[in-house]
Motif scaffolding. Structure first.
Motif, short mmCIF file in Angstrom:
data_model
loop_
_atom_site.label_atom_id
_atom_site.label_comp_id
_atom_site.label_asym_id
_atom_site.label_seq_id
_atom_site.Cartn_x
_atom_site.Cartn_y
_atom_site.Cartn_z
N ALA A 145 0.84 -1.21 0.00
CA ALA A 145 0.00 0.00 0.00
C ALA A 145 0.87 1.25 0.00
CB ALA A 145 -0.93 -0.01 1.21
N PHE A 146 1.98 1.20 0.72
CA PHE A 146 2.89 2.35 0.77
C PHE A 146 3.49 2.63 -0.60
CE2 PHE A 146 7.47 3.48 1.46
CZ PHE A 146 7.26 4.82 1.78
N LEU A 147 3.96 1.59 -1.28
CA LEU A 147 4.56 1.77 -2.60
C LEU A 147 3.54 2.27 -3.61
CD1 LEU A 147 6.81 -1.42 -2.73
CD2 LEU A 147 7.57 0.95 -2.44
N GLU A 148 2.34 1.78 -3.52
CA GLU A 148 1.27 2.26 -4.41
C GLU A 148 0.96 3.72 -4.14
OE1 GLU A 148 -1.83 -0.52 -3.61
OE2 GLU A 148 -1.07 -2.03 -5.03
N SER A 149 0.98 4.10 -2.86
CA SER A 149 0.70 5.50 -2.51
C SER A 149 1.81 6.44 -3.00
CB SER A 149 0.53 5.66 -1.00
OG SER A 149 1.77 5.54 -0.31
N ARG A 150 3.02 5.90 -3.19
CA ARG A 150 4.13 6.70 -3.72
C ARG A 150 4.04 6.86 -5.23
NH1 ARG A 150 6.78 9.61 -0.06
NH2 ARG A 150 8.27 9.95 -1.77
N GLY A 151 3.07 6.17 -5.85
CA GLY A 151 2.85 6.33 -7.28
C GLY A 151 3.62 5.40 -8.18
N PHE A 152 4.27 4.38 -7.62
CA PHE A 152 5.02 3.44 -8.44
C PHE A 152 4.05 2.56 -9.24
CE2 PHE A 152 8.22 4.07 -4.97
CZ PHE A 152 9.19 4.69 -5.76
#
Length: 425
Positions: A145-152
């Motif tokens: 979820a964190f990586l997705e929130s960073r836009g990757f």
């Protein structure tokens, strides 16, 4: 009578003993096995050094710096980046902050869009400028979820972050707390990862050698714990004012049946091969970016530490992602067949040395919990990196914290609770 008896000669138990003895307390450590180190052990077979699971030592952690002599251990740093096997080719993913001369390779990565590259730069800046307090805000968020929130992009997450996360945490689901992931990524990105000359087990040996002679009692299994000491399996009673338990929960339950823990561990299988010609000549982690097959990563420790193999040979470590039990012969054939696609037919010349199936390789930290440096239950003190996150630094910090709590108890009889301190400082 001893001031403190410690059960378990892993890194946290040895750390507790070291800090207690440095303050003048009378201590003994009882270890059921024939070697110190807990999960940090090395075997020596036919001139090869086989770590029980591939270990990289993180040189930047402060607690580790205070205990270990890096020069004597002859630490050598590995390449700051990875080589990703993707679409039947290898692609260098370097750390541009450390290896600016190699950063041109980042421009041609097929699994990283232009937007991903911009996001990666922002991510590295975020890691560089953030403190542990910033990362704690991520405690209830999964790494995915964190990586997705960073836009990757999904492609980058699956091809790069997933295998890297699995190599570090032995978990391909990306469900580790983002607090842990971000903190560890900061250390990996801006500090050095290294290997000692004589195996990861040598760090435990060095710590044990700092203790007084005969402090550590090997082949000494504890049967029962009492208010005033412990009983060994041999029936011998050891009187002590305090007890520190420095073994994982599944071992604690054998001594204290009422001890309960909901902690689980991630397993890993690590295979070692001997070869005359290494698949790479650089000490770099080779990751499987295909999201298929059973190999997660490959590393050749003898490219950075020649002592890992006899003259004229190299040692190859292959770490697997297994979902089912397989016979070793079947597993060897499957791994070699898969690695022919990586390195070509020269893999046929590799000689299998040993396979390690490690069921309790790392504490499983899939969600945020109440991280502790140590724990006290009914007057017994517990330490180990399983109380926080599995790492050498956390094991050392946990042992030190338990020792300080016991000292407080010995001095004034109070029951000291864990103090607040960054797990990643």
């Amino acid at each position: 009578m001893l001031d403190v008896v410690i059960i378990g000669a892993g890194l946290s138990g040895l750390s507790a003993a070291y800090h207690l003895q440095s303050k003048g307390y009378k201590v003994a450590v009882y270890e059921a096995n024939g070697k110190v180190g807990g999960r940090c052990k090395s075997d020596y077979i036919d001139g090869f050094i086989l770590d029980r699971g591939l270990h990289f030592f993180q040189k930047g952690f402060e607690e580790s710096k205070t205990v270990f002599d890096y020069r004597t251990l002859r630490m050598e740093s590995v390449y700051p980046g990875v080589m990703l096997h993707y679409n039947n080719n290898f692609h260098l993913v370097t750390n541009p902050i450390k290896r600016i001369g190699d950063s041109l390779s980042l421009a041609f990565l097929p699994f990283m869009s232009f937007r991903d590259k911009m996001k990666m730069g922002t991510f590295l800046t975020y890691l560089m400028t953030s403190t542990d307090d910033h990362f704690k805000k991520l405690k209830d968020i999964s790494t995915r979820a964190f990586l997705e929130s960073r836009g990757f992009s999904k492609q980058l997450i699956e091809s790069f972050f997933r295998p890297l996360h699995q190599a570090i945490f032995l978990d391909k689901s990306l469900s580790t707390s983002a607090y842990i992931f971000a903190s560890m990524m900061k250390n990996f990105s801006f500090e050095e990862s290294a290997i000692p000359a004589y195996g990861i087990g040598s760090i435990a040996v060095q710590l044990a050698e700092k203790l007084k002679e005969n402090t550590v009692k090997l082949h000494s299994r504890v049967k029962q714990i009492f208010d005033d000491g412990i009983e060994l399996a041999t029936g011998e009673f050891i009187a002590a004012k305090n007890v520190i338990i420095s073994i994982p929960p599944h071992e604690i339950e054998k001594i204290i049946p009422e001890y309960k823990s909901d902690l689980s561990f991630n397993q890993v299988t690590c295979m070692y091969f001997a070869t005359k010609t290494p698949p790479v000549n650089t000490p770099i982690l080779l990751l499987n970016g295909q999201n298929q097959g059973i190999v997660n990563h490959v590393f050749v420790p003898s490219t950075i530490q020649p002592s890992y193999a006899p003259p004229g040979s190299h040692l190859v470590s292959v770490t697997l992602d297994l979902n089912e039990d397989k016979e070793d012969d079947e597993l060897i054939d499957e791994v070699l067949k898969e690695l022919i696609d990586w390195f070509g037919v020269k893999v046929n010349d590799w000689v299998h040395l040993k396979t390690y199936h490690i069921p309790h390789a790392q504490p499983n930290v899939q969600c945020y919990h109440d991280y502790k440096q140590f724990e006290e239950r009914d007057g017994i003190f517990y330490c180990g990196d399983y109380l926080s996150y599995g790492s050498v630094n956390n094991a050392i910090l946990s042992g030190k914290s338990a020792a300080e709590a016991v000292i407080g108890h010995l001095n004034d009889g109070s029951k000291k609770r864990s103090f607040t301190k960054s797990l990643f400082s």
